[in-house]
Design a protein around this motif. Structure first.
Motif: not given
Length: 279
Positions: A196-200, A273-276
């Protein structure tokens, strides 16, 4: 390859003043809360805050996860001295350089808030950390994304003019120019994570009471982005004063004080990030 071998270059980390850094604690704390809100681990046993600073935000992790042991890590003795006031049986603080740090066994959540922008090549660190973390663990990173904003562009502009250019070679590198969310997403998704990546962009209204006059933004950057310059000129008091005066004049024009305060737009980049991959 170990994490420590990922980076061949060692750039000095700035010194820190916890009192000055904490002047805008509410504004600096908001991204931390927004970052942690997207971490989905319900019951971690070991949480690490890498680049913990003065420790007040790290302490909030013990309230978020009451059963977890929390470790704050920082390279600044001044920050760790301040953070020690928050220590308790489930919260401790340790000295380490982020560039040499490796994830401990059993790590469930790794948080790094407003730290990795100081580390050139930190994408290699993220790749190595994820490779060392077990499936089901979480990584949460926030970095400022305002390297092209007037506050930083004007600093570089002054540093490039005589007589400052002769004293500040390579001090203001591109280390504060962070990748965009898609770069982090591609890296971590490629490493097998659910991302999950985002900017603010936060529109901070600084100093509404007017205590700082026309220099609210100067005070803000004095606790962070200006530190490499003031460190480099630490033994040259007059030259440091002249630099700050020239820079402050440009900041006042770029960020004028209004009757209700000084507006500072501040872009930040986030990745969780969730690993795996997904559960």
């Amino acid at each position: 390859m170990t994490v420590a071998r990922c980076l061949d270059i060692k750039i000095p980390v700035p010194t820190w003043d916890p009192e000055l850094y904490g002047r805008f604690a509410a504004e600096r704390g908001r991204p931390f809360a927004d970052l942690l809100a997207r971490v989905g681990h319900d019951d971690p046993r070991l949480v690490v805050d890498l680049g913990c600073g003065p420790g007040d935000l790290t302490a909030s992790l013990t309230r978020r996860w009451p059963a977890a042991d929390v470790v704050g890590v920082d390279s600044s003795p001044a920050m760790l001295e301040r953070a020690a006031a928050h220590a308790c049986p489930r919260l401790r603080f340790e000295p380490a350089d982020v560039r040499d740090w490796t994830p401990p066994e059993g790590l469930d959540v790794l948080v790094s808030n407003a730290t990795l922008q100081w580390v050139p090549g930190h994408l290699d660190l993220l790749r190595a950390w994820v490779a060392a973390m077990r499936p089901g663990s979480w990584l949460a990173v926030q970095v400022p994304g305002n390297g092209d904003s007037p506050s930083h562009a004007l600093m570089r502009e002054v540093a490039a003019t005589p007589p400052f250019d002769a004293h500040l070679p390579d001090v203001l590198t591109d280390r504060l120019t962070s990748p965009d969310p898609t770069t982090y997403a591609e890296l971590l998704a490629g490493a097998g994570c659910a991302v999950d990546a985002w900017e603010t962009t936060y529109a901070h209204v600084l100093d509404p009471a007017g205590e700082l006059g026309d220099d609210a933004v100067l005070t803000w950057v004095s606790g962070t982005g200006l530190r490499p310059v003031t460190d480099a000129l630490a033994d040259q008091t007059d030259l440091r004063r002249r630099f700050v005066d020239a820079y402050a004049a440009r900041l006042r024009a770029a960020y004028p004080r209004r009757p209700w305060g000084t507006l500072l737009p501040f872009r930040r980049v986030f990745v969780v990030a969730r690993v795996g991959g997904a559960a």
